[in-house]
Design a protein around this motif. Structure first.
Motif, PDB file in Angstrom:
ATOM      1  N   PRO A  10       3.642   3.531   6.339  1.00 42.73           N
ATOM      2  CA  PRO A  10       2.884   3.682   5.087  1.00 42.73           C
ATOM      3  C   PRO A  10       3.722   4.357   4.005  1.00 42.73           C
ATOM      4  N   THR A  11       3.500   3.972   2.766  1.00 42.53           N
ATOM      5  CA  THR A  11       4.181   4.593   1.629  1.00 42.53           C
ATOM      6  C   THR A  11       3.161   5.313   0.761  1.00 42.53           C
ATOM      7  N   ASP A  12       3.669   6.164  -0.132  1.00 35.15           N
ATOM      8  CA  ASP A  12       2.786   7.016  -0.926  1.00 35.15           C
ATOM      9  C   ASP A  12       1.898   6.234  -1.880  1.00 35.15           C
ATOM     10  N   ASP A  13       2.276   4.991  -2.208  1.00 37.36           N
ATOM     11  CA  ASP A  13       1.474   4.206  -3.149  1.00 37.36           C
ATOM     12  C   ASP A  13       0.392   3.380  -2.460  1.00 37.36           C
ATOM     13  N   GLY A  14       0.189   3.619  -1.164  1.00 39.00           N
ATOM     14  CA  GLY A  14      -0.855   2.912  -0.437  1.00 39.00           C
ATOM     15  C   GLY A  14      -0.408   1.612   0.204  1.00 39.00           C
ATOM     16  N   ALA A  15       0.824   1.192  -0.041  1.00 37.27           N
ATOM     17  CA  ALA A  15       1.349  -0.028   0.575  1.00 37.27           C
ATOM     18  C   ALA A  15       2.003   0.312   1.909  1.00 37.27           C
ATOM     19  N   LEU A  16       2.669  -0.678   2.487  1.00 33.39           N
ATOM     20  CA  LEU A  16       3.400  -0.503   3.731  1.00 33.39           C
ATOM     21  C   LEU A  16       4.822  -1.015   3.531  1.00 33.39           C
ATOM     22  N   LEU A  17       5.790  -0.258   4.030  1.00 35.06           N
ATOM     23  CA  LEU A  17       7.174  -0.714   4.020  1.00 35.06           C
ATOM     24  C   LEU A  17       7.473  -1.360   5.363  1.00 35.06           C
ATOM     25  N   PHE A  18       7.952  -2.600   5.340  1.00 38.83           N
ATOM     26  CA  PHE A  18       8.332  -3.318   6.549  1.00 38.83           C
ATOM     27  C   PHE A  18       9.854  -3.446   6.587  1.00 38.83           C
ATOM     28  N   ALA A  19      10.423  -3.404   7.790  1.00 42.17           N
ATOM     29  CA  ALA A  19      11.865  -3.600   7.942  1.00 42.17           C
ATOM     30  C   ALA A  19      12.142  -4.222   9.294  1.00 42.17           C
ATOM     31  N   ASP A  20      13.259  -4.955   9.371  1.00 45.32           N
ATOM     32  CA  ASP A  20      13.645  -5.556  10.640  1.00 45.32           C
ATOM     33  C   ASP A  20      14.878  -4.843  11.201  1.00 45.32           C
ATOM     34  N   ASP A  21      15.345  -5.301  12.361  1.00 43.43           N
ATOM     35  CA  ASP A  21      16.443  -4.627  13.051  1.00 43.43           C
ATOM     36  C   ASP A  21      17.770  -4.740  12.322  1.00 43.43           C
ATOM     37  N   ALA A  22      17.885  -5.659  11.381  1.00 41.22           N
ATOM     38  CA  ALA A  22      19.133  -5.846  10.640  1.00 41.22           C
ATOM     39  C   ALA A  22      19.123  -5.127   9.295  1.00 41.22           C
ATOM     40  N   GLY A  23      18.046  -4.415   8.984  1.00 43.52           N
ATOM     41  CA  GLY A  23      17.970  -3.663   7.744  1.00 43.52           C
ATOM     42  C   GLY A  23      17.335  -4.400   6.581  1.00 43.52           C
ATOM     43  N   GLY A  24      16.823  -5.618   6.799  1.00 44.51           N
ATOM     44  CA  GLY A  24      16.059  -6.290   5.764  1.00 44.51           C
ATOM     45  C   GLY A  24      14.712  -5.622   5.595  1.00 44.51           C
ATOM     46  N   TYR A  25      14.242  -5.476   4.357  1.00 46.41           N
ATOM     47  CA  TYR A  25      13.004  -4.728   4.129  1.00 46.41           C
ATOM     48  C   TYR A  25      12.205  -5.354   3.000  1.00 46.41           C
ATOM     49  N   PHE A  26      10.919  -5.032   2.960  1.00 43.79           N
ATOM     50  CA  PHE A  26      10.037  -5.427   1.866  1.00 43.79           C
ATOM     51  C   PHE A  26       8.762  -4.613   1.961  1.00 43.79           C
ATOM     52  N   LYS A  27       7.976  -4.640   0.892  1.00 44.65           N
ATOM     53  CA  LYS A  27       6.667  -4.010   0.889  1.00 44.65           C
ATOM     54  C   LYS A  27       5.580  -5.074   0.958  1.00 44.65           C
ATOM     55  N   ALA A  28       4.501  -4.734   1.619  1.00 43.04           N
ATOM     56  CA  ALA A  28       3.325  -5.604   1.671  1.00 43.04           C
ATOM     57  C   ALA A  28       2.098  -4.714   1.864  1.00 43.04           C
TER      58      ALA A  28
END
Length: 469
Positions: A10-28
Protein backbone atom coordinates in the motif's frame (compact mmCIF):
# COMPACT_ATOMS: atom_id res chain seq x y z
CA UNK A 1 -0.46 -15.47 -21.53
CA UNK A 2 1.35 -16.03 -18.24
CA UNK A 3 1.83 -13.27 -15.67
CA UNK A 4 5.08 -13.06 -13.74
CA UNK A 5 4.65 -13.04 -9.95
CA UNK A 6 3.79 -9.61 -8.58
CA UNK A 7 4.41 -8.32 -5.06
CA UNK A 8 2.50 -5.31 -3.73
CA UNK A 9 2.51 -2.72 -0.97
CA UNK A 10 0.00 0.00 0.00
CA UNK A 11 1.07 3.59 -0.67
CA UNK A 12 0.16 6.77 1.18
CA UNK A 13 -2.21 7.92 -1.59
CA UNK A 14 -4.46 4.88 -1.16
CA UNK A 15 -3.14 3.00 -4.20
CA UNK A 16 -0.95 -0.09 -4.33
CA UNK A 17 2.59 -0.36 -5.66
CA UNK A 18 3.22 -3.58 -7.59
CA UNK A 19 6.65 -4.91 -8.57
CA UNK A 20 8.08 -8.07 -10.08
CA UNK A 21 11.30 -9.98 -9.43
CA UNK A 22 13.18 -8.05 -12.13
CA UNK A 23 12.37 -4.62 -10.68
CA UNK A 24 9.52 -3.66 -13.01
CA UNK A 25 6.90 -1.66 -11.12
CA UNK A 26 3.60 0.18 -11.47
CA UNK A 27 0.72 1.50 -9.40
CA UNK A 28 -2.82 0.17 -9.49
CA UNK A 29 -5.88 0.09 -7.27
CA UNK A 30 -7.54 -2.45 -5.00
CA UNK A 31 -9.83 -3.63 -7.81
CA UNK A 32 -6.84 -4.70 -9.89
CA UNK A 33 -5.40 -6.55 -6.91
CA UNK A 34 -8.63 -8.48 -6.47
CA UNK A 35 -8.72 -9.38 -10.16
CA UNK A 36 -5.10 -10.49 -10.01
CA UNK A 37 -5.71 -12.66 -6.95
CA UNK A 38 -8.95 -14.12 -8.35
CA UNK A 39 -7.35 -14.84 -11.76
CA UNK A 40 -9.98 -12.67 -13.43
CA UNK A 41 -7.82 -10.12 -15.21
CA UNK A 42 -9.47 -8.15 -18.00
CA UNK A 43 -8.18 -7.64 -21.53
CA UNK A 44 -7.02 -4.18 -20.47
CA UNK A 45 -5.09 -5.73 -17.57
CA UNK A 46 -3.42 -8.27 -19.86
CA UNK A 47 -2.53 -5.61 -22.40
CA UNK A 48 -0.92 -3.37 -19.75
CA UNK A 49 1.05 -6.23 -18.21
CA UNK A 50 2.21 -7.45 -21.60
CA UNK A 51 3.35 -4.03 -22.85
CA UNK A 52 5.23 -3.32 -19.62
CA UNK A 53 7.13 -6.60 -19.43
CA UNK A 54 5.15 -8.38 -16.72
CA UNK A 55 3.83 -11.19 -18.93
CA UNK A 56 4.95 -13.72 -21.55
CA UNK A 57 3.35 -16.29 -23.84
CA UNK A 58 5.82 -19.11 -23.39
CA UNK A 59 9.19 -20.04 -21.96
CA UNK A 60 11.92 -18.87 -24.30
CA UNK A 61 9.94 -16.23 -26.18
CA UNK A 62 11.22 -12.67 -26.44
CA UNK A 63 9.22 -11.37 -23.48
CA UNK A 64 10.39 -14.27 -21.30
CA UNK A 65 14.04 -13.82 -22.33
CA UNK A 66 13.81 -10.09 -21.71
CA UNK A 67 12.47 -10.70 -18.22
CA UNK A 68 15.25 -13.23 -17.55
CA UNK A 69 17.85 -10.70 -18.64
CA UNK A 70 16.42 -7.94 -16.45
CA UNK A 71 16.27 -10.32 -13.50
CA UNK A 72 19.88 -11.50 -13.97
CA UNK A 73 21.19 -7.96 -14.44
CA UNK A 74 19.88 -7.06 -10.98
CA UNK A 75 22.11 -9.67 -9.33
CA UNK A 76 25.60 -8.89 -8.10
CA UNK A 77 28.45 -11.11 -9.23
CA UNK A 78 31.80 -10.48 -7.52
CA UNK A 79 34.56 -9.39 -9.88
CA UNK A 80 38.25 -10.03 -9.39
CA UNK A 81 39.77 -8.59 -6.24
CA UNK A 82 40.71 -5.00 -7.11
CA UNK A 83 39.87 -3.03 -3.95
CA UNK A 84 41.85 -3.34 -0.73
CA UNK A 85 41.36 -1.44 2.51
CA UNK A 86 44.59 -1.11 4.47
CA UNK A 87 44.78 -0.25 8.18
CA UNK A 88 48.48 0.43 8.86
CA UNK A 89 47.74 1.75 12.35
CA UNK A 90 44.91 1.80 14.84
CA UNK A 91 46.41 4.81 16.64
CA UNK A 92 44.56 8.10 16.38
CA UNK A 93 45.05 11.70 17.49
CA UNK A 94 41.34 12.19 18.21
CA UNK A 95 38.95 10.49 20.61
CA UNK A 96 35.53 10.62 18.94
CA UNK A 97 32.68 9.32 21.04
CA UNK A 98 31.13 7.44 18.14
CA UNK A 99 34.37 5.77 16.99
CA UNK A 100 33.41 2.59 15.16
CA UNK A 101 36.81 0.92 15.13
CA UNK A 102 37.76 1.24 18.82
CA UNK A 103 40.87 3.24 18.04
CA UNK A 104 43.76 3.50 20.53
CA UNK A 105 45.62 6.58 21.72
CA UNK A 106 48.29 8.09 19.50
CA UNK A 107 51.14 7.00 21.78
CA UNK A 108 49.97 3.43 22.38
CA UNK A 109 52.48 0.85 21.09
CA UNK A 110 51.64 -2.44 19.40
CA UNK A 111 48.91 -1.29 17.01
CA UNK A 112 50.94 -0.61 13.87
CA UNK A 113 52.30 -2.65 10.99
CA UNK A 114 55.91 -3.59 11.49
CA UNK A 115 58.33 -4.10 8.62
CA UNK A 116 57.46 -7.79 8.32
CA UNK A 117 53.74 -7.05 8.04
CA UNK A 118 54.33 -4.37 5.42
CA UNK A 119 56.40 -6.73 3.28
CA UNK A 120 53.72 -9.43 3.58
CA UNK A 121 51.07 -6.92 2.47
CA UNK A 122 53.16 -5.98 -0.56
CA UNK A 123 53.60 -9.65 -1.45
CA UNK A 124 49.84 -10.10 -1.27
CA UNK A 125 49.25 -7.10 -3.52
CA UNK A 126 51.89 -8.38 -5.88
CA UNK A 127 50.00 -11.65 -6.28
CA UNK A 128 46.78 -10.01 -7.50
CA UNK A 129 45.87 -10.53 -11.15
CA UNK A 130 43.99 -7.28 -11.66
CA UNK A 131 45.44 -4.48 -13.77
CA UNK A 132 43.61 -1.78 -11.82
CA UNK A 133 43.73 -1.33 -8.06
CA UNK A 134 41.98 0.86 -5.53
CA UNK A 135 43.68 1.19 -2.16
CA UNK A 136 41.91 2.84 0.75
CA UNK A 137 43.96 3.74 3.82
CA UNK A 138 42.01 3.71 7.06
CA UNK A 139 42.83 3.69 10.74
CA UNK A 140 43.09 4.98 13.33
CA UNK A 141 44.62 7.95 11.60
CA UNK A 142 46.57 6.71 8.57
CA UNK A 143 48.58 9.93 8.19
CA UNK A 144 50.43 8.83 11.33
CA UNK A 145 52.04 6.22 9.03
CA UNK A 146 52.85 8.35 6.03
CA UNK A 147 55.94 6.18 5.52
CA UNK A 148 53.75 3.12 4.92
CA UNK A 149 51.42 5.02 2.61
CA UNK A 150 54.33 6.09 0.45
CA UNK A 151 55.80 2.59 0.23
CA UNK A 152 52.44 1.07 -0.73
CA UNK A 153 51.88 3.77 -3.35
CA UNK A 154 55.30 3.24 -4.89
CA UNK A 155 54.80 -0.52 -5.07
CA UNK A 156 51.31 -0.26 -6.60
CA UNK A 157 52.41 2.25 -9.21
CA UNK A 158 55.14 -0.15 -10.32
CA UNK A 159 52.81 -3.16 -10.39
CA UNK A 160 49.40 -2.00 -11.72
CA UNK A 161 48.36 -0.14 -14.87
CA UNK A 162 46.04 2.18 -12.95
CA UNK A 163 46.03 3.03 -9.26
CA UNK A 164 43.58 5.01 -7.17
CA UNK A 165 44.27 5.83 -3.53
CA UNK A 166 41.82 7.08 -0.90
CA UNK A 167 43.21 8.36 2.39
CA UNK A 168 40.63 8.47 5.17
CA UNK A 169 42.00 11.16 7.47
CA UNK A 170 40.56 13.35 10.19
CA UNK A 171 42.62 16.26 8.76
CA UNK A 172 43.59 17.18 12.30
CA UNK A 173 47.33 17.41 11.74
CA UNK A 174 48.67 17.58 8.17
CA UNK A 175 52.40 17.96 7.67
CA UNK A 176 53.95 19.45 4.52
CA UNK A 177 54.93 15.90 3.53
CA UNK A 178 51.33 14.74 3.97
CA UNK A 179 50.01 17.61 1.85
CA UNK A 180 52.43 16.56 -0.88
CA UNK A 181 50.94 13.06 -0.88
CA UNK A 182 47.35 14.31 -0.82
CA UNK A 183 48.06 16.57 -3.80
CA UNK A 184 49.31 13.72 -5.99
CA UNK A 185 47.20 12.62 -9.00
CA UNK A 186 44.71 9.82 -8.33
CA UNK A 187 44.85 10.43 -4.58
CA UNK A 188 41.54 11.30 -2.93
CA UNK A 189 40.84 12.50 0.59
CA UNK A 190 37.96 11.29 2.72
CA UNK A 191 37.24 13.02 6.00
CA UNK A 192 34.49 13.65 8.53
CA UNK A 193 32.56 16.91 8.72
CA UNK A 194 29.84 16.72 11.33
CA UNK A 195 27.24 19.25 10.21
CA UNK A 196 28.58 22.52 11.57
CA UNK A 197 31.35 23.81 13.81
CA UNK A 198 29.47 23.30 17.08
CA UNK A 199 28.37 19.76 16.27
CA UNK A 200 31.82 18.82 14.98
CA UNK A 201 33.43 20.03 18.19
CA UNK A 202 30.90 18.26 20.40
CA UNK A 203 31.26 14.92 18.62
CA UNK A 204 34.89 14.93 17.51
CA UNK A 205 37.41 17.60 18.44
CA UNK A 206 36.18 18.44 21.99
CA UNK A 207 37.92 21.82 22.24
CA UNK A 208 38.08 25.07 20.27
CA UNK A 209 41.78 24.76 19.39
CA UNK A 210 41.41 21.35 17.74
CA UNK A 211 38.22 22.49 16.05
CA UNK A 212 40.01 25.47 14.52
CA UNK A 213 42.87 23.25 13.39
CA UNK A 214 40.45 20.94 11.58
CA UNK A 215 38.53 23.71 9.82
CA UNK A 216 41.77 25.45 8.85
CA UNK A 217 42.98 22.21 7.29
CA UNK A 218 39.64 21.63 5.58
CA UNK A 219 39.86 25.13 4.07
CA UNK A 220 43.37 24.33 2.90
CA UNK A 221 42.28 20.97 1.47
CA UNK A 222 39.50 22.54 -0.59
CA UNK A 223 41.87 25.22 -1.89
CA UNK A 224 44.82 22.93 -2.56
CA UNK A 225 43.07 19.76 -3.72
CA UNK A 226 39.74 21.05 -5.03
CA UNK A 227 36.33 19.89 -3.77
CA UNK A 228 36.17 17.11 -6.40
CA UNK A 229 39.03 15.30 -4.67
CA UNK A 230 37.44 15.52 -1.22
CA UNK A 231 34.55 13.63 0.32
CA UNK A 232 33.36 14.74 3.74
CA UNK A 233 30.96 12.51 5.64
CA UNK A 234 28.76 13.76 8.48
CA UNK A 235 27.94 11.30 11.24
CA UNK A 236 24.52 12.07 12.71
CA UNK A 237 23.18 11.21 16.14
CA UNK A 238 19.56 10.29 15.25
CA UNK A 239 18.30 11.26 18.70
CA UNK A 240 19.88 14.72 18.54
CA UNK A 241 20.47 15.61 14.89
CA UNK A 242 21.58 19.00 13.61
CA UNK A 243 19.13 20.98 11.47
CA UNK A 244 19.22 19.89 7.84
CA UNK A 245 19.81 23.49 6.78
CA UNK A 246 22.96 23.64 8.93
CA UNK A 247 24.42 20.60 7.18
CA UNK A 248 23.50 21.91 3.74
CA UNK A 249 24.94 25.38 4.39
CA UNK A 250 28.22 23.93 5.67
CA UNK A 251 28.74 21.69 2.67
CA UNK A 252 27.76 24.43 0.23
CA UNK A 253 30.32 26.75 1.81
CA UNK A 254 33.06 24.24 0.94
CA UNK A 255 31.79 23.51 -2.55
CA UNK A 256 31.15 19.85 -1.70
CA UNK A 257 28.03 18.77 -3.59
CA UNK A 258 27.56 15.19 -2.41
CA UNK A 259 26.61 14.57 1.22
CA UNK A 260 26.68 11.03 2.58
CA UNK A 261 24.64 11.11 5.77
CA UNK A 262 25.53 8.36 8.21
CA UNK A 263 23.80 7.53 11.47
CA UNK A 264 26.00 6.64 14.41
CA UNK A 265 26.89 3.01 13.75
CA UNK A 266 26.40 0.21 16.24
CA UNK A 267 30.11 -0.58 16.29
CA UNK A 268 33.13 0.10 18.45
CA UNK A 269 32.86 2.69 21.22
CA UNK A 270 29.49 3.84 19.88
CA UNK A 271 27.91 0.62 21.21
CA UNK A 272 28.33 1.95 24.74
CA UNK A 273 27.91 5.69 24.24
CA UNK A 274 24.96 5.95 21.85
CA UNK A 275 21.58 4.27 21.54
CA UNK A 276 22.40 3.11 18.02
CA UNK A 277 21.10 -0.46 18.10
CA UNK A 278 17.47 0.42 17.39
CA UNK A 279 17.46 3.92 15.97
CA UNK A 280 15.84 3.30 12.58
CA UNK A 281 12.58 5.18 13.24
CA UNK A 282 14.25 8.38 14.46
CA UNK A 283 16.84 8.15 11.68
CA UNK A 284 14.19 7.67 9.01
CA UNK A 285 12.29 10.75 10.16
CA UNK A 286 15.41 12.89 10.06
CA UNK A 287 16.59 11.52 6.72
CA UNK A 288 13.19 12.12 5.12
CA UNK A 289 13.17 15.74 6.27
CA UNK A 290 16.73 16.11 4.95
CA UNK A 291 15.73 14.88 1.48
CA UNK A 292 12.85 17.35 1.50
CA UNK A 293 15.26 20.14 2.43
CA UNK A 294 17.57 19.15 -0.44
CA UNK A 295 14.64 19.28 -2.88
CA UNK A 296 13.79 22.78 -1.72
CA UNK A 297 17.42 23.85 -1.97
CA UNK A 298 17.92 22.39 -5.46
CA UNK A 299 14.88 24.18 -6.91
CA UNK A 300 16.73 27.46 -7.42
CA UNK A 301 20.35 26.46 -6.67
CA UNK A 302 23.04 27.12 -9.25
CA UNK A 303 24.92 24.03 -8.07
CA UNK A 304 22.56 21.35 -6.70
CA UNK A 305 23.28 18.84 -3.95
CA UNK A 306 22.63 15.15 -3.46
CA UNK A 307 22.50 12.78 -0.52
CA UNK A 308 24.81 10.06 -1.80
CA UNK A 309 23.10 6.95 -0.46
CA UNK A 310 19.59 8.08 -1.37
CA UNK A 311 20.80 8.81 -4.90
CA UNK A 312 22.42 5.39 -5.08
CA UNK A 313 19.15 3.70 -4.05
CA UNK A 314 17.18 5.79 -6.55
CA UNK A 315 19.46 4.65 -9.36
CA UNK A 316 19.08 1.03 -8.23
CA UNK A 317 15.32 1.43 -8.67
CA UNK A 318 15.56 3.01 -12.11
CA UNK A 319 18.15 0.70 -13.64
CA UNK A 320 20.28 -2.31 -12.91
CA UNK A 321 24.03 -2.48 -12.42
CA UNK A 322 24.42 -0.13 -9.46
CA UNK A 323 26.37 -2.44 -7.17
CA UNK A 324 29.29 -0.22 -6.20
CA UNK A 325 28.09 0.24 -2.60
CA UNK A 326 29.32 -2.76 -0.63
CA UNK A 327 26.45 -2.70 1.88
CA UNK A 328 23.65 -2.88 -0.71
CA UNK A 329 24.09 -5.82 -3.03
CA UNK A 330 22.23 -8.99 -3.80
CA UNK A 331 23.71 -11.49 -3.39
CA UNK A 332 26.04 -9.66 -1.03
CA UNK A 333 29.02 -11.96 -1.46
CA UNK A 334 31.80 -10.73 0.82
CA UNK A 335 35.50 -11.43 0.95
CA UNK A 336 36.09 -11.73 -2.80
CA UNK A 337 36.00 -8.44 -4.73
CA UNK A 338 37.52 -6.52 -1.84
CA UNK A 339 39.21 -7.27 1.48
CA UNK A 340 40.45 -5.41 4.54
CA UNK A 341 43.92 -5.89 6.02
CA UNK A 342 43.97 -4.79 9.65
CA UNK A 343 46.76 -3.36 11.78
CA UNK A 344 47.84 -6.87 12.79
CA UNK A 345 47.87 -8.27 9.25
CA UNK A 346 44.56 -10.14 9.53
CA UNK A 347 42.19 -10.27 6.58
CA UNK A 348 38.55 -9.29 6.99
CA UNK A 349 35.80 -9.46 4.35
CA UNK A 350 34.46 -5.97 5.20
CA UNK A 351 35.41 -3.01 7.34
CA UNK A 352 32.40 -3.68 9.58
CA UNK A 353 33.57 -7.28 10.04
CA UNK A 354 36.82 -6.06 11.56
CA UNK A 355 34.82 -3.78 13.87
CA UNK A 356 32.67 -6.69 15.06
CA UNK A 357 35.82 -8.71 15.68
CA UNK A 358 37.53 -5.81 17.43
CA UNK A 359 34.91 -5.68 20.21
CA UNK A 360 35.14 -9.46 20.69
CA UNK A 361 31.61 -10.23 19.52
CA UNK A 362 32.54 -12.60 16.68
CA UNK A 363 35.79 -13.49 14.98
CA UNK A 364 35.13 -12.75 11.32
CA UNK A 365 38.77 -12.73 10.27
CA UNK A 366 39.70 -14.84 7.26
CA UNK A 367 43.38 -15.60 7.60
CA UNK A 368 46.29 -13.18 7.52
CA UNK A 369 48.96 -11.86 5.20
CA UNK A 370 51.46 -14.42 6.48
CA UNK A 371 49.44 -17.62 5.99
CA UNK A 372 47.03 -16.44 3.27
CA UNK A 373 43.27 -16.02 2.93
CA UNK A 374 40.99 -18.63 4.48
CA UNK A 375 37.40 -18.14 3.30
CA UNK A 376 35.77 -21.24 4.85
CA UNK A 377 34.12 -19.28 7.65
CA UNK A 378 33.03 -16.44 5.37
CA UNK A 379 31.66 -18.80 2.75
CA UNK A 380 29.27 -20.19 5.38
CA UNK A 381 27.97 -16.64 5.82
CA UNK A 382 27.87 -16.07 2.06
CA UNK A 383 25.54 -19.05 1.66
CA UNK A 384 22.85 -16.92 3.37
CA UNK A 385 23.78 -13.60 1.75
CA UNK A 386 20.92 -13.25 -0.74
CA UNK A 387 17.31 -12.18 -0.50
CA UNK A 388 15.81 -14.04 -3.47
CA UNK A 389 14.54 -16.97 -1.44
CA UNK A 390 14.29 -15.42 2.01
CA UNK A 391 10.76 -15.98 3.34
CA UNK A 392 10.58 -12.40 4.64
CA UNK A 393 11.79 -10.88 1.35
CA UNK A 394 10.00 -12.84 -1.37
CA UNK A 395 6.75 -10.90 -0.85
CA UNK A 396 8.37 -7.46 -0.73
CA UNK A 397 8.05 -5.27 -3.86
CA UNK A 398 11.44 -3.73 -3.05
CA UNK A 399 13.30 -7.04 -3.18
CA UNK A 400 14.92 -6.43 -6.58
CA UNK A 401 16.34 -3.07 -5.45
CA UNK A 402 17.40 -4.12 -1.97
CA UNK A 403 20.15 -6.32 -0.60
CA UNK A 404 21.49 -8.10 2.47
CA UNK A 405 23.88 -7.02 5.24
CA UNK A 406 24.48 -10.02 7.47
CA UNK A 407 27.46 -8.45 9.24
CA UNK A 408 25.21 -5.64 10.46
CA UNK A 409 22.68 -8.21 11.67
CA UNK A 410 25.42 -10.04 13.57
CA UNK A 411 26.63 -6.79 15.09
CA UNK A 412 23.21 -5.66 16.29
CA UNK A 413 21.49 -8.93 17.16
CA UNK A 414 24.17 -11.61 17.35
CA UNK A 415 22.30 -13.67 14.75
CA UNK A 416 21.25 -13.58 11.09
CA UNK A 417 17.85 -15.28 11.33
CA UNK A 418 15.86 -12.50 12.99
CA UNK A 419 12.66 -11.72 11.01
CA UNK A 420 13.76 -9.14 8.49
CA UNK A 421 11.14 -6.53 9.34
CA UNK A 422 12.61 -6.37 12.85
CA UNK A 423 16.10 -5.51 11.65
CA UNK A 424 17.56 -2.05 11.32
CA UNK A 425 18.63 -2.81 7.74
CA UNK A 426 15.11 -3.70 6.62
CA UNK A 427 13.45 -0.83 8.45
CA UNK A 428 15.82 1.76 7.01
CA UNK A 429 15.62 0.45 3.46
CA UNK A 430 11.86 0.01 3.51
CA UNK A 431 11.64 3.69 4.43
CA UNK A 432 14.14 4.69 1.71
CA UNK A 433 12.25 2.88 -1.04
CA UNK A 434 8.92 4.18 0.27
CA UNK A 435 10.38 7.68 0.04
CA UNK A 436 11.80 7.08 -3.44
CA UNK A 437 8.48 5.89 -4.84
CA UNK A 438 6.56 8.71 -3.20
CA UNK A 439 8.87 11.10 -5.08
CA UNK A 440 8.72 9.16 -8.36
CA UNK A 441 4.92 9.47 -8.33
CA UNK A 442 4.93 13.09 -7.15
CA UNK A 443 3.68 15.78 -9.54
CA UNK A 444 5.62 18.54 -7.75
CA UNK A 445 8.01 20.18 -10.26
CA UNK A 446 10.54 20.72 -7.45
CA UNK A 447 10.67 16.97 -6.89
CA UNK A 448 10.98 16.30 -10.61
CA UNK A 449 13.97 18.62 -10.90
CA UNK A 450 15.89 16.90 -8.10
CA UNK A 451 15.03 13.42 -9.36
CA UNK A 452 16.37 14.37 -12.79
CA UNK A 453 19.60 15.65 -11.24
CA UNK A 454 20.04 12.61 -9.01
CA UNK A 455 19.26 10.13 -11.79
CA UNK A 456 21.50 12.02 -14.25
CA UNK A 457 18.66 12.55 -16.70
CA UNK A 458 17.91 15.76 -18.66
CA UNK A 459 14.45 15.64 -17.10
CA UNK A 460 12.50 13.16 -15.03
CA UNK A 461 10.00 11.70 -17.46
CA UNK A 462 6.48 10.81 -16.33
CA UNK A 463 6.91 7.37 -17.92
CA UNK A 464 8.89 6.40 -14.81
CA UNK A 465 5.64 6.70 -12.85
CA UNK A 466 3.58 3.95 -14.51
CA UNK A 467 -0.06 3.64 -13.40
CA UNK A 468 -2.56 1.03 -14.50
CA UNK A 469 -6.09 2.38 -14.26
Amino acid sequence: MQIVPLKFRPTDDGALLFADDAGGYFKADQDFLERYVDDSLTQSDHRFLDVNGHAFDGVGDLAYSGFEYRFASRLYSPAELDYVILVPTLRCNLSCGYCQVSRVNETTPGFDWNGETLQAVLRFLGGLSTKRIKIEFQGGEPLLRLDVIRQVQAFCRSKFDHCEFVICTNLQEVSPEAWAVLEEPHVFTSTSLDADRATHQAQRTKNAQKTSSFFDNLDAAVNRLGPDKISALPTINPTNPPPATAVIETFVSYGIRSIYLRPVNYQGFARKRFDARSSASSWNRYHSSFIDALIDFNWDADAPLEEYYFTHCLRRVLRSGHNHHADLRNPNIIGYSYVVIDHDGKFYPTDEARMVSRVGQFDLSMGDVFSGIDRDKIDMLNAEALNNFHPDCVHCPYQAFCGVDLVDDLSRYGRIDLPKHLTDFCQRHTYIFDKIFSLIYSEDPKVGKSLAIWSRAPRFDSSFAKVHR
